[in-house]
Scaffold this active site. Structure first.
Site, PDB file in Angstrom:
ATOM      1  N   ASP A 139       0.866  -1.174   0.000  1.00 58.19           N
ATOM      2  CA  ASP A 139       0.000   0.000   0.000  1.00 58.19           C
ATOM      3  C   ASP A 139       0.904   1.227   0.000  1.00 58.19           C
ATOM      4  O   ASP A 139       1.653   1.443   0.939  1.00 58.19           O
ATOM      5  CB  ASP A 139      -0.889  -0.015   1.246  1.00 58.19           C
ATOM      6  CG  ASP A 139      -1.810   1.185   1.289  1.00 58.19           C
ATOM      7  OD1 ASP A 139      -2.655   1.291   0.391  1.00 58.19           O
ATOM      8  OD2 ASP A 139      -1.678   2.001   2.208  1.00 58.19           O
ATOM      9  N   GLU A 181      -2.271  -1.510  -5.807  1.00 55.54           N
ATOM     10  CA  GLU A 181      -3.514  -0.857  -6.147  1.00 55.54           C
ATOM     11  C   GLU A 181      -3.358  -0.169  -7.495  1.00 55.54           C
ATOM     12  O   GLU A 181      -2.275   0.230  -7.869  1.00 55.54           O
ATOM     13  CB  GLU A 181      -3.776   0.209  -5.088  1.00 55.54           C
ATOM     14  CG  GLU A 181      -5.199   0.409  -4.772  1.00 55.54           C
ATOM     15  CD  GLU A 181      -5.354   0.890  -3.330  1.00 55.54           C
ATOM     16  OE1 GLU A 181      -6.493   1.018  -2.897  1.00 55.54           O
ATOM     17  OE2 GLU A 181      -4.337   1.120  -2.656  1.00 55.54           O
ATOM     18  N   ASP A 201      -3.301   1.199   6.825  1.00 54.81           N
ATOM     19  CA  ASP A 201      -2.417   0.856   5.708  1.00 54.81           C
ATOM     20  C   ASP A 201      -2.090  -0.634   5.666  1.00 54.81           C
ATOM     21  O   ASP A 201      -2.033  -1.239   4.597  1.00 54.81           O
ATOM     22  CB  ASP A 201      -1.127   1.684   5.790  1.00 54.81           C
ATOM     23  CG  ASP A 201      -1.417   3.184   5.700  1.00 54.81           C
ATOM     24  OD1 ASP A 201      -2.483   3.537   5.164  1.00 54.81           O
ATOM     25  OD2 ASP A 201      -0.576   3.978   6.168  1.00 54.81           O
TER      26      ASP A 201
END
Ligand SMILES: [Zn+2]
Length: 398
Positions: free
Chosen positions: A186, A270, A352
């Site tokens: 992340d 992501e 996170d």
């Protein structure tokens, strides 16, 4: 795979003058060809019997007149003007394909550069030979093996670099990834990155102090009188600082992506909706700082070199809002909330780490389903897009 290795150069004063002149010649040729292109295109529009402009024709045209009109061009490598016009042709190709805007004139002092084809330079350990100039010292040797394609020499602030493009054989020159399995990453606002293992990778340290200095310097620049020597000096100082900060960021990013691809064979990340996030002014800066695209680009080519893979989540996948323990999905989770308790199962999450774990699970289930097996029921159901393992050109000589 096409990749480039960028190495700092150590030219002496005479050499630095030559490099600046070659870059100036490249810029002149590019701008000359762009003006000609426009003129010839308009002429063709008025009279279709005239030829349409092309980079090949413009190169011939320049060659025919340069001895007479621009004799100073002969003082530097002929590659400088020729490659600049080829690059203009590529810029027009990108424009016609809708990938880029209409080419604009190059400005002095903005990304000064020139390119050499592989028959016009040679390497010998820590030095590079440039036509009409001789050997220039490089700070390190070329670390890539494969067919050398071209070298682009460019200036950033007051420093010179050479970027050598190499066509390397796929995943053959780096050690395979260690078998630490899968990881989710992340990219964060507070830390550079958070891994699903719980590790936090802080941003580069020197950074904050330099950013403060940057703010001060740009303020002082704005107070200087336009056209004054003091303004010029302040501008050069600012450019140097910008280059230093960029180098620190690039270095931190390379270290992170190298470490990740070295340790893990499957990496879930992501697919940030950067356009949407840029609309959010608070996020814009940190996203730009983290340069997410650069992160993904490096991960993908480095993983490919080690036989690993990068799995990119669907851009609407709610990695932060979904509980990695039970799959419960929150309606909202404001950015300011760093810790939350899942109403479904009561687990306390670090925002996170939870997101990174979800990304890891996403990567795992996508690779499992790719093998035709069934994933565990707990894993988030989301559309997965496998990382493009296509032979990506991570270096574009434009
Ligand atoms: Zn839960």
């Amino acid at each position: 795979m096409l990749i480039a290795h960028r190495v700092a150069l150590d030219p002496n004063n005479v050499q630095a003058t030559y490099l600046a002149r070659a870059a100036g010649t490249a810029r002149f040729a590019y701008n000359w060809a762009l003006a000609e292109w426009k003129r010839q295109y308009e002429a063709w529009q008025a009279d279709n019997s005239l030829p349409k402009p092309s980079q090949e024709a413009l190169r011939r045209q320049l060659n025919a007149v340069k001895r007479e009109q621009f004799p100073w061009m002969l003082e530097v490598t002929k590659c400088a003007p020729q490659m600049a016009i080829i690059q203009l042709g590529q810029a027009f190709q990108n424009f016609f394909a809708g990938r880029a805007r209409y080419p604009s004139f190059r400005k002095k002092g903005v990304h000064d550069r020139f390119t050499l084809t592989n028959d016009q330079f040679s390497l010998d350990g820590c030095r590079i030979r440039i036509p009409n100039l001789g050997w220039v010292r490089m700070r390190e040797t070329l670390r890539l093996t494969g067919k050398i394609l071209s070298a682009t020499i460019s200036r950033v602030a007051d420093k010179w670099f050479v970027s050598i493009a190499v066509d390397t054989p796929d995943s053959s020159h780096l050690a395979q990834a260690e078998n630490q399995g899968e990881v989710g990453v992340d990219l964060g606002v507070s830390a550079l990155a958070t891994l699903s293992t719980g590790e936090m990778v802080p941003g580069p340290k020197a950074h904050k102090a330099l950013l403060d200095r940057l703010r001060k310097l740009s303020k002082s620049l704005s107070r200087k009188v336009k056209g004054s020597a003091n303004r010029r000096k302040a501008k050069a100082k600012l450019a140097k600082l910008h280059a230093r900060i960029a180098a620190i960021r690039t270095d931190a990013m390379h270290k992170l992506t190298t470490d990740l691809t070295r340790r893990f064979h499957t990496i879930g990340i992501e697919d940030l909706n950067v356009r949407g996030m840029m609309a959010n002014r608070h996020l814009a800066r940190s996203i730009a700082d983290m340069s997410f695209f650069e992160f993904r680009r490096q991960l993908e080519y480095k993983a490919a070199m080690r036989g690993g893979q990068v799995v990119v989540a669907d851009r609407f996948y709610a990695s932060s809002k979904t509980c990695s323990a039970c799959g419960h999905k929150l309606e909202t989770l404001p950015l300011s909330v760093r810790k939350w308790t899942c109403p479904g199962c009561g687990v306390i999450h670090d925002r996170d780490v939870n997101a990174a774990i979800n990304l890891k699970n996403m990567a795992v289930s996508s690779t499992v389903s790719a093998c035709g097996e069934e994933g565990s029921g707990l894993r988030p159901k989301t559309k997965m897009k496998p990382a493009s393992v296509k032979q990506e050109v991570s270096f574009v000589p434009v």
